[in-house]
Design a protein around this motif. Structure first.
Motif, PDB file in Angstrom:
ATOM      1  N   THR A  35       0.855  -1.181   0.000  1.00 52.61           N
ATOM      2  CA  THR A  35       0.000   0.000   0.000  1.00 52.61           C
ATOM      3  C   THR A  35       0.896   1.237   0.000  1.00 52.61           C
ATOM      4  O   THR A  35       2.110   1.134   0.202  1.00 52.61           O
ATOM      5  CB  THR A  35      -0.921   0.015   1.227  1.00 52.61           C
ATOM      6  N   VAL A  86      -9.124   3.617   2.372  1.00 47.89           N
ATOM      7  CA  VAL A  86      -8.615   2.306   2.771  1.00 47.89           C
ATOM      8  C   VAL A  86      -9.427   1.258   2.021  1.00 47.89           C
ATOM      9  O   VAL A  86     -10.644   1.153   2.209  1.00 47.89           O
ATOM     10  CB  VAL A  86      -8.727   2.087   4.293  1.00 47.89           C
ATOM     11  N   GLN A 139      -5.180   0.081   8.001  1.00 44.38           N
ATOM     12  CA  GLN A 139      -5.123  -0.746   6.801  1.00 44.38           C
ATOM     13  C   GLN A 139      -5.033  -2.233   7.155  1.00 44.38           C
ATOM     14  O   GLN A 139      -5.687  -3.073   6.546  1.00 44.38           O
ATOM     15  CB  GLN A 139      -3.932  -0.342   5.942  1.00 44.38           C
TER      16      GLN A 139
END
Length: 658
Positions: free
Chosen positions: A63, A193, A139
C-alpha cells in the motif's frame, strides 16, 4: 537561511524538511525512501523487497507508504485484528478457539448473555472486545475484517440470533476502527482504505476548519453530510467522518431481517456511516446514494432501512429514513441519524401474483414431466424391440432428469437444516450436470445416425460404445462436482434455496457445463438439419425413404428441446415473457422425451398394443404375432405370375433392411 520555511514543498508531501546550517535535509516518512539522488521520497514496495515478510500461509499487499498482511482463504490470524510481525500465524478457527464456548453479552439494555460453541461466532464477537491501542494500523485491521467476508457460508451456519449478534459486533468494530485509528492532522485530510470486501473513506477535519458540506464515497455508494453545526459545536478537537461499504454482508443480513418477510431482498451493499465520538443523532439529515446490485424493475418498491441494534432481536428498520429519488441503477435515501444502512426491494402485489402463477405453472409442469419420464423409463427398460445404444442414452437421460426434478420438487426449499440443504444442493448439482452430459451424448449419437443414413449396413454398434457413454455420462459430472466442492465446499446451499451459491462465482460450476452443452448441441442440431436436407434432395424417387426422412426431420426439431438447446432462454430471465417460456419448455422436457421416443415410435406403439392386448385379451394370437413385426422395416413387394402355378399363386419378394 531557512530553506524549509521559504519553500514548504521543498521535500514533497512524504518527507519532513530539516533545516541545517547553510543547507537542509529531507527525511522520508516511514514506508518511503529516496530514489537515487533525488530529494523526493517514493513509496517502498516492502512485499517485493521481502517476499516472506508476512510468513507462511499469508499474502503481502503493498500500500502507499505501508503494506498489509492477510491470511489465505480459510485461515485467520491467531493474534486477532493486530498483525505482529514474526509472531502472527495463520491458523484454522478451531485451533484459534480451541473448541471453547464463548459467553457474549447482548446489547439489549439488560445483563443477558448468549452462549455459543460456534468457533466462527466466537471469532467475530471477540473483535468487539479488542482495545485499539498502540500498534494497530487501520489498513491492517481492515484487511483482517475484510477476510471475515470471504466466505459467507460460515455466517450462514449460525442461528438467526447468533448471526444478528455477530453482525452487530462486526459493524461496531468497523465503526471503532474508523474513529480510533486515524492520525491527527492540521489540514483537511481525506484517506481511502481499500481491501477485497471492505472499502472505507475517512475525512479528518482539523479544529477550527470551516467546511459546510462534504461528500464521501465507498465503492459505488455515496454519503453527503452537512457539517456546519457540528463544527460550530466542536470546541477543542478534530472531527473524523467515516464511510464504509461491505461486499458480501448483504447475503448475511438479508431481507429476512425485515419483518420476517421472505419476499424482501437486499439490492445494495450494506454501508456504515459514522462521525467522531458517536454523533449518531444529527441536526440535519444525511443523504445516502446506493448503487443497485441488480437493475430495479418498474414494479419493485424501494425501502430505505438502517440496522437497529437489539442484540438477538436486531433487524432492519425504516425509522428516520425516507426515499428521495430512485431509478433503475441508484436510489437516494435521507436519514436523520447515523448507523449501518441498506436498500431493500419489495415486489408489489401484481408482481407477487405473477410469481405465484409462475410457481403453480412450474409445479404442474414438473409433475407432468415426472409422470412422462416414469412412463418413458418403463418403456426403455421393458420394450425389447428398441433396446439398443440409442435407448441407453434415452434411458439414462430420463433417469437423471426424473431424479433431478423429483429432488428439486421436494427438497429445493428445505433450508432449515444447513447440512441437509448442502447435501440436496450437491445432489441437484450432480444430477442436473449428468442430465446435460447425457443431452450432449444424445446430440452426438443423433448426428452420427443422420450422417450415416446412406450407409446400407450401418449399425448402432458403430456409434458410441456403451461403456464410454456411461463413463462420460456419470464420470464427468462427478469430476466437476469433486473439483467444485474441493475449491469452495461452502458453495452448496443458500438462505433461500438448496442450490449453488453465487459467492466467488461458484454458480459457474454448473453454468459452465450448461453453456458448453448448449453450444455443442446447437452446432450439432444445425449440422443434423443440414445433413437431412441434403439427404431429402437425393431421395426424390423413393417415396418410402422420403417419408422416413421427413419423420426423422420432425424428430430432429423436437430434439432441439430434448438436447437442452432451449436452456439458452435462461439467460434472458430479466424479461417476464422469457421467464414463463423458460419454465414451461424446460419443465416439459420429460413429455418431449416420451412423445418423441415412445409415442411417435411405431415399434413402441405396437409393443403397447401387445401389452394392452394381453391385459384385456382383445386380440387373438395371430394379431399378437403380426404385431411383433418391426414397423420401421422398409418393404418392397413385387409379384410375378408363374406358368407352373395357378392364377392365384403369386411370388412375393420381401427385402429386409435395418
Amino acid at each position: 537561511m531557512n530553506e524549509c520555511e521559504l519553500n514548504r514543498g521543498l521535500c514533497g508531501k512524504h518527507a519532513d524538511c530539516i533545516n541545517l546550517p547553510g543547507s537542509f535535509r529531507c527525511d522520508c516518512h516511514p514506508g518511503y525512501m529516496h530514489r537515487q539522488a533525488k530529494q523526493m521520497c517514493f513509496d517502498i514496495d516492502e512485499c517485493s523487497q521481502t517476499p516472506w515478510l508476512c510468513g507462511p500461509n499469508a499474502q503481502c499487499t503493498n500500500t502507499v507508504g505501508n503494506y498489509t498482511c492477510s491470511c489465505n482463504t480459510g485461515l485467520f490470524p491467531n493474534t486477532g485484528l493486530r498483525w505482529i510481525l514474526n509472531q502472527t500465524r495463520c491458523e484454522d478457527l478451531t485451533k484459534i478457539q480451541d473448541g471453547k464456548t464463548c459467553n457474549i453479552p447482548i446489547n439489549t439494555g439488560t445483563s443477558s448473555h448468549l452462549n455459543s460453541s460456534s468457533a466462527w461466532f466466537c471469532h467475530i464477537t471477540n473483535f468487539n472486545s479488542i482495545n485499539f491501542i498502540s500498534g494497530y494500523q487501520l489498513q491492517q485491521v481492515a484487511g483482517v475484517l475484510s477476510s471475515a467476508l470471504n466466505n459467507t457460508s460460515l455466517w450462514n451456519k449460525l442461528t438467526r440470533g447468533e448471526k444478528s449478534v455477530a453482525a452487530e459486533s462486526y459493524l461496531e468494530t468497523v465503526e471503532r476502527a474508523m474513529l480510533q485509528l486515524t492520525e491527527p492532522s492540521d489540514v483537511l485530510l481525506r484517506k481511502n482504505v481499500r481491501s477485497n470486501n471492505l472499502d472505507m473513506e475517512l475525512l479528518i477535519i482539523p479544529f477550527k476548519h470551516n467546511t459546510s458540506e462534504e461528500q464521501l464515497r465507498a465503492n459505488k455508494n455515496t454519503l453527503e453530510i452537512k457539517l456546519g453545526k457540528l463544527i460550530e459545536e466542536n470546541k477543542q478537537d478534530q472531527i473524523t467522518v467515516g464511510f464504509a461499504s461491505y461486499t458480501g454482508m448483504e447475503s448475511v443480513l438479508d431481507g429476512s431481517f425485515y419483518k420476517n418477510q421472505s419476499s424482501i431482498q437486499l439490492n445494495s451493499q450494506v454501508v456504515t456511516a459514522t462521525i467522531g465520538r458517536n454523533h449518531h443523532k444529527l441536526s440535519e439529515p444525511v443523504h445516502l446514494t446506493f448503487h443497485h446490485n441488480e437493475l430495479r424493475k418498474t414494479k419493485e418498491e424501494v425501502i430505505c432501512v438502517y440496522w437497529k441494534y437489539k442484540g438477538k432481536e436486531s433487524s432492519w428498520s425504516t425509522e428516520g429514513c425516507t426515499k428521495l429519488h430512485s431509478n433503475q441503477t441508484h436510489t437516494v435515501c435521507s436519514c436523520d441519524h447515523l448507523s449501518s444502512f441498506a436498500l431493500l426491494m419489495a415486489l408489489d402485489e401484481s408482481q407477487m401474483q405473477e410469481n405465484v402463477a409462475l410457481t403453480v405453472i412450474n409445479y404442474i409442469a414438473v409433475i407432468a414431466s415426472l409422470v412422462c419420464l416414469s412412463l418413458a423409463i418403463f418403456t426403455f427398460l421393458f420394450c425389447r424391440s428398441i433396446q439398443k445404444a440409442n435407448t441407453t442414452i434415452h434411458l439414462h437421460l430420463s433417469v437423471c432428469l426424473f431424479l433431478a426434478h423429483f429432488l428439486f420438487l421436494v427438497g429445493v426449499s428445505r433450508t432449515e437444516k444447513k447440512v441437509l440443504c448442502a447435501v440436496i444442493a450437491g445432489l441437484l448439482h450432480y444430477l442436473f450436470t449428468a442430465s446435460f452430459a447425457w443431452m450432449c451424448l444424445e446430440g452426438v449419437q443423433l448426428y452420427l445416425l443422420v450422417r450415416n443414413l446412406k450407409v446400407v449396413k450401418y449399425s448402432s454398434r458403430q456409434g458410441l460404445r456403451r461403456r464410454y457413454m456411461l463413463l462420460a455420462g456419470y464420470g464427468s459430472p462427478a469430476l466437476i462436482m469433486a473439483v467444485s466442492a474441493g475449491v469452495f465446499p461452502g458453495g452448496y446451499g443458500t438462505n433461500k434455496f438448496c442450490w449453488l451459491s453465487h459467492d466467488r462465482g461458484f454458480a459457474w460450476s454448473f453454468l459452465g457445463p450448461v453453456c458448453f452443452t448448449i453450444a455443442v448441441n446447437t452446432i450439432l442440431f444445425i449440422a443434423i438439419l443440414w445433413t437431412l436436407r441434403s439427404q431429402m434432395c437425393g431421395l426424390n424417387a423413393d417415396v418410402s425413404k422420403v417419408k422416413d426422412t421427413r419423420l426423422l426431420t420432425f424428430k430432429a426439431i423436437a430434439h432441439c428441446f430434448i438436447m437442452g438447446c432451449s436452456w439458452i432462454l435462461g439467460f434472458f430471465q430479466g424479461l417476464e415473457f422469457f421467464r414463463f417460456v423458460f419454465v414451461i419448455i424446460n419443465s416439459l422436457q420429460g413429455p418431449f422425451i416420451f412423445l418423441v421416443h415412445c409415442v411417435l415410435n411405431q415399434q413402441v406403439r405396437m409393443e403397447y398394443r401387445k401389452w394392452f392386448g394381453r391385459i384385456y385379451k382383445q386380440k387373438d394370437s395371430s394379431e399378437l404375432t403380426s404385431s411383433t413385426v418391426p414397423m420401421e422395416i422398409i418393404t418392397k413387394v413385387s409379384t410375378a405370375e408363374s406358368n407352373n402355378c395357378s392364377s392365384t399363386c403369386k411370388g412375393v419378394r420381401v427385402e429386409w433392411s435395418k
